[in-house]
Write a protein that holds these residues in place. Structure first.
Motif, PDB file in Angstrom:
ATOM      1  N   VAL A   1     -43.721 -15.292 -20.388  1.00  0.00           N
ATOM      2  CA  VAL A   1     -43.415 -13.903 -19.672  1.00  0.00           C
ATOM      3  C   VAL A   1     -43.845 -12.834 -20.468  1.00  0.00           C
ATOM      4  N   ILE A   2     -44.426 -11.710 -19.479  1.00  0.00           N
ATOM      5  CA  ILE A   2     -44.588 -10.743 -20.277  1.00  0.00           C
ATOM      6  C   ILE A   2     -43.575  -9.585 -20.084  1.00  0.00           C
ATOM      7  N   LEU A   3     -43.152  -8.691 -21.164  1.00  0.00           N
ATOM      8  CA  LEU A   3     -41.885  -7.704 -20.971  1.00  0.00           C
ATOM      9  C   LEU A   3     -42.468  -6.598 -21.956  1.00  0.00           C
ATOM     10  N   PRO A   4     -41.501  -5.460 -21.771  1.00  0.00           N
ATOM     11  CA  PRO A   4     -42.072  -4.278 -22.533  1.00  0.00           C
ATOM     12  C   PRO A   4     -41.774  -4.443 -24.138  1.00  0.00           C
ATOM     13  N   ALA A   5     -42.649  -3.909 -25.018  1.00  0.00           N
ATOM     14  CA  ALA A   5     -42.362  -3.947 -26.363  1.00  0.00           C
ATOM     15  C   ALA A   5     -41.031  -3.752 -26.670  1.00  0.00           C
TER      16      ALA A   5
ATOM     17  N   MET B   1     -43.718 -11.353 -14.977  1.00  0.00           N
ATOM     18  CA  MET B   1     -43.596  -9.994 -15.651  1.00  0.00           C
ATOM     19  C   MET B   1     -42.634  -9.251 -15.223  1.00  0.00           C
ATOM     20  N   THR B   2     -42.094  -8.393 -16.191  1.00  0.00           N
ATOM     21  CA  THR B   2     -40.912  -7.236 -16.121  1.00  0.00           C
ATOM     22  C   THR B   2     -41.287  -5.857 -16.597  1.00  0.00           C
ATOM     23  N   GLY B   3     -40.812  -4.881 -16.262  1.00  0.00           N
ATOM     24  CA  GLY B   3     -40.943  -3.619 -16.839  1.00  0.00           C
ATOM     25  C   GLY B   3     -41.275  -2.636 -16.125  1.00  0.00           C
ATOM     26  N   SER B   4     -40.878  -1.553 -16.543  1.00  0.00           N
ATOM     27  CA  SER B   4     -41.207  -0.332 -15.505  1.00  0.00           C
ATOM     28  C   SER B   4     -42.320   0.639 -16.096  1.00  0.00           C
ATOM     29  N   VAL B   5     -42.822   1.388 -15.316  1.00  0.00           N
ATOM     30  CA  VAL B   5     -44.055   2.141 -15.973  1.00  0.00           C
ATOM     31  C   VAL B   5     -43.953   3.689 -15.411  1.00  0.00           C
ATOM     32  N   ASN B   6     -44.460   4.771 -16.355  1.00  0.00           N
ATOM     33  CA  ASN B   6     -44.291   6.011 -16.203  1.00  0.00           C
ATOM     34  C   ASN B   6     -45.809   6.357 -15.909  1.00  0.00           C
TER      35      ASN B   6
END
Length: 802
Positions: free
Chosen positions: A712-716, A674-679
């Motif tokens: 892999v999971i990534l941001p849309a 997984m990659t991505g940031s979150v708010n």
């Protein structure tokens, strides 16, 4: 949740939309593609006739800033702009201040050649003429006439002295003495003292009278001598004028429209007669100096130093790659002769500013700022609109060494500086004069939109590079592959990179492989080979990392499930080559006060942005599960086997999912990374390096254990950035690998843990079989346990009181 389709992972060119079969059929671009904003800024700056409208071109190296400027100037230069030839000539009245002459283009070289021809003739004719019988006869006649007058006047005094027994004798040239005679011999001091007093007085009286007459005669002789010198000079001038007069008259007529040149030629006419010795005597010193300074053996005093020579109807465009003080502002050379240092106006040398005067000067801003005194000197010249040639030694020291001070030259030039944005901002901040002198900023784009029209422009750009670099032309498939690679460089399916240097390098290497294969045109296979070769040359460090994955030194799981453990993705850059690597993140929980401990930050291995991401996910946890009651559960997270600094927030989504797994006790799939940031609202935000991260995990799976469920999971929001390599695309096509896009934390939780995250009801309760429901139940038990403990403590205190 469905995996992304192939067309979402790679945007290929539709070759049938290309109206050509190869770049040979395309018209090359005259300008750089995609830089309309910068071209408009340059057009405006160059069209402005006022001072201060110089250009600072902002952009990364390799965007083609210099190429664009040169092409633009090649096609848009105003040939009506004034440029001139500039010469330095001797200042006969003040030798330390050479005079400057301004001439139309080409005429400076004419003047230099004319003066060289004139001096060459005089070097031959003057000695011949002044050694001729006619001249020698007239000179001898003048000399005899003067000698006769001098002799007659002195003879009168001598004869008068003889009558009184006194002799007029010559003691030194031009020196005379009156002596009393004793017969045929002059009186000695003793014999004169032995004379009777009346005879001595008589001798002294006569000598006094004769001395007065002698002084009068000598004054007349001096006047005659001056008259003789003037008549001799007039004769010399008349003779010299008979040789050079008509030639100087012709030159004056030729340059009658140039007042400064006419004035200089008239001063040459006057000076020639005073310096005949230059032509009449063999001057070894002048010959040696001429040899040492690589000049012709001609009288240096009358030569023309052509500082700048311009061609008619051409505006100078100068690129200065090494803007040192001397290279930019010019300098005065010295010649060493017999231990002495010699210089004169003919040794003044031009700089880039002189050559670009009336046109354009292009330089790199960093190189200008690196050189001592150059930046201040450049600003001084632009403000004063003139160029003064000063020795660097005078700038750097306090010594008063004697040197030339050539007259300043008027300056009319447009400066173009190339530099990055950081340098531009520093100059704006710390140099108040910068904004006044460089009023126009040409901001170069890094990317351009990818449309059917822009793809055709890009193909023409590729054709231009092929012609400029003398490379093989590309067929349609090769052009498509280069455009696709350009989108990969831009990290966007609908954008094209404008980094011209990288595209030029790719074309050169593709040309090499095409020629190696004996081809006459670059094909897509040659482009692929060039890309593969470049990756292989730069991938040694990547392969070392992969070897540690293969042999188990780096612990990574690509199958099974695990509580509180997840595969995050990062990008490693090694000097222009980037590749993705998986990193194991683990989270543990324990009874506490609801804090999330970031081990990386506590040991000072976490950067500010990473720490910010951890704080955000802590806030998200509290907003979900501690709105009304405190969380009696603390947690810690870390990057396993990380021994360097961690920064960036692209792993914050993975860290949050690891925490959710650790708190809920529900395991995470290890076959997904997984990659991505979150708010703070649980929305997944885009990150960089999406392609490298996906490819890095795919390669890891191939090294350790490959199963068909891996992905892999990534941001849309990053789907538009995907331009994956062919190996990953083939694996997706064969359903051996998948890429998923998520928009919220709940989407990611459902994929990783195999059950829904859960939606709260009106009372804020989550379904029991959901992930959030499991967390809520565990926290409820901890809160109940906390209440029971508090009650027990309270009862214990009351019984103690009673």
């Amino acid at each position: 949740m469905k995996a992304l389709s192939l067309h979402q992972l790679y945007k290929a060119c539709v070759l049938k939309e290309f109206p050509f079969r190869s770049t040979r059929q395309l018209e090359p671009l005259a300008e750089i593609v995609g830089q309309n904003r910068a071209q408009e800024a340059v057009r405006f700056a160059l069209a402005m006739p006022h001072g201060g409208y110089n250009v600072y071109a902002v952009g990364r190296n390799g965007l083609g800033k210099r190429t664009m400027m040169l092409r633009y100037l090649e096609h848009h230069v105003d040939t009506r702009q004034q440029c001139h030839d500039w010469c330095y000539v001797a200042n006969f009245e003040e030798p330390r201040v050479p005079r400057v002459l301004k001439l139309p283009p080409g005429r400076g070289n004419q003047l230099r050649q004319d003066m060289e021809r004139l001096m060459g003739r005089l070097m031959k004719m003057v000695p011949q003429t002044f050694d001729s019988d006619a001249f020698l006869e007239r000179a001898e006649q003048l000399k005899d006439e003067f000698g006769k007058k001098q002799e007659e006047a002195l003879e009168k005094v001598a004869s008068q002295a003889r009558r009184h027994n006194i002799s007029l004798t010559v003691t030194t040239p031009g020196g005379y003495r009156l002596v009393a005679m004793n017969g045929e011999e002059p009186h000695t001091a003793e014999s004169f003292a032995a004379l009777p007093e009346d005879k001595r007085d008589k001798f002294e009286e006569q000598i006094d009278k004769l001395e007065k007459k002698l002084r009068q005669v000598l004054r007349k002789v001096a006047d005659w001598e001056q008259e003789y010198a003037e008549r001799q000079h007039a004769l010399n001038q008349e003779t010299l004028n008979s040789i050079s007069g008509h030639q100087l008259d012709e030159l004056i007529e030729k340059y009658r429209d140039l007042e400064d040149v006419v004035r200089y030629l008239e001063s040459v006419r006057e000076d020639l007669a005073d310096n005949l010795d230059i032509f009449l005597e063999e001057n070894d010193e002048q010959a040696a100096i001429a040899y040492a300074s690589l000049d012709k053996k001609l009288p240096r005093r009358y030569l023309v130093n052509l500082l700048v020579h311009q061609k008619t109807n051409e505006v100078p465009v100068v690129v200065e790659d090494n803007p040192t003080y001397h290279n930019l502002f010019g300098y005065v050379e010295n010649v060493t002769f017999k231990g002495s240092v010699f210089t004169d106006f003919s040794l003044v040398r031009p700089g880039s500013l002189h050559r670009a005067n009336g046109g354009y000067l292009l330089m790199d801003a960093i190189k200008v700022l690196e050189q001592p005194f150059v930046w201040d000197g450049l600003k001084r010249s632009l403000r004063a609109r003139s160029m003064q040639i000063n020795s660097l030694e005078r700038e750097m020291t306090l010594s008063g060494t004697i040197s030339l001070e050539p007259e300043p030259i008027p300056l009319d030039v447009k400066i173009v500086l190339f530099g990055d944005r950081e340098t531009w901002m520093l100059l704006q901040e710390y140099d108040p004069e910068f904004s006044e002198l460089f009023r126009v900023t040409a901001d170069f784009e890094n990317e351009m939109d990818r449309t059917a029209d822009s793809q055709l422009l890009y193909a023409k750009f590729i054709a231009s590079l092929s012609i400029d670099k003398q490379l093989l032309h590309c067929d349609r498939r090769a052009v498509g592959r280069i455009i696709e690679h350009s989108s990969r460089m831009a990290e966007h399916q609908d954008r094209l990179s404008l980094h011209a240097a990288d595209i030029a390098n790719l074309l050169r290497e593709s040309d090499y492989w095409a020629r190696q294969a004996g081809g006459t045109m670059i094909g897509a296979e040659h482009v692929e080979q060039a890309l593969a070769s470049a990756r292989y040359r730069s991938s040694r460090i990547r392969d070392q990392f992969y070897e540690s994955l293969r042999d188990g030194s780096t612990l990574i799981s690509t199958t099974g499930k695990q509580v509180g453990q997840i595969n995050a993705l990062s990008v490693v850059s090694t000097g222009g080559f980037e590749f993705g690597l998986p990193n194991r993140i683990t989270a543990t929980t324990y009874y506490g006060g609801g804090d999330v401990i970031d081990i990386e930050r506590d040991v000072k291995l976490g950067g500010n942005i990473h720490s910010k991401g951890v704080m955000i996910l802590s806030a998200w946890l509290a907003s979900r599960f501690a709105v009304t009651d405190p969380m009696h559960l603390s947690a810690s997270i870390t990057f396993e086997q990380n021994y360097g600094e961690v920064d960036g927030d692209s792993a914050s989504l993975a860290e949050l999912c690891a925490l959710i797994s650790a708190i809920s006790g529900i395991p995470i799939r290890q076959d997904l990374a997984m990659t991505g940031s979150v708010n703070q609202f649980g929305q997944v935000q885009p990150i960089g390096g999406a392609n490298e991260k996906v490819e890095g995990f795919y390669q890891t799976c191939q090294l350790i254990q490959s199963v068909s469920t891996q992905g892999v999971i990534l941001p849309a929001a990053n789907v538009q950035n995907l331009m994956l390599d062919k190996e990953v695309l083939q694996a997706v096509r064969e359903r051996r690998f998948s890429v998923y896009a998520v928009s919220t934390v709940e989407d990611a939780v459902a994929l990783l843990m195999g059950r829904q995250a859960g939606e709260p009801d009106k009372k804020g309760r989550f379904p029991k079989n959901s992930v959030y429901g499991a967390i809520q139940q565990r926290l409820d038990k901890l809160r109940e346990h906390e209440r029971q403990e508090q009650a027990a403590v309270h009862d214990s205190k009351e019984s103690t009181v009673h």
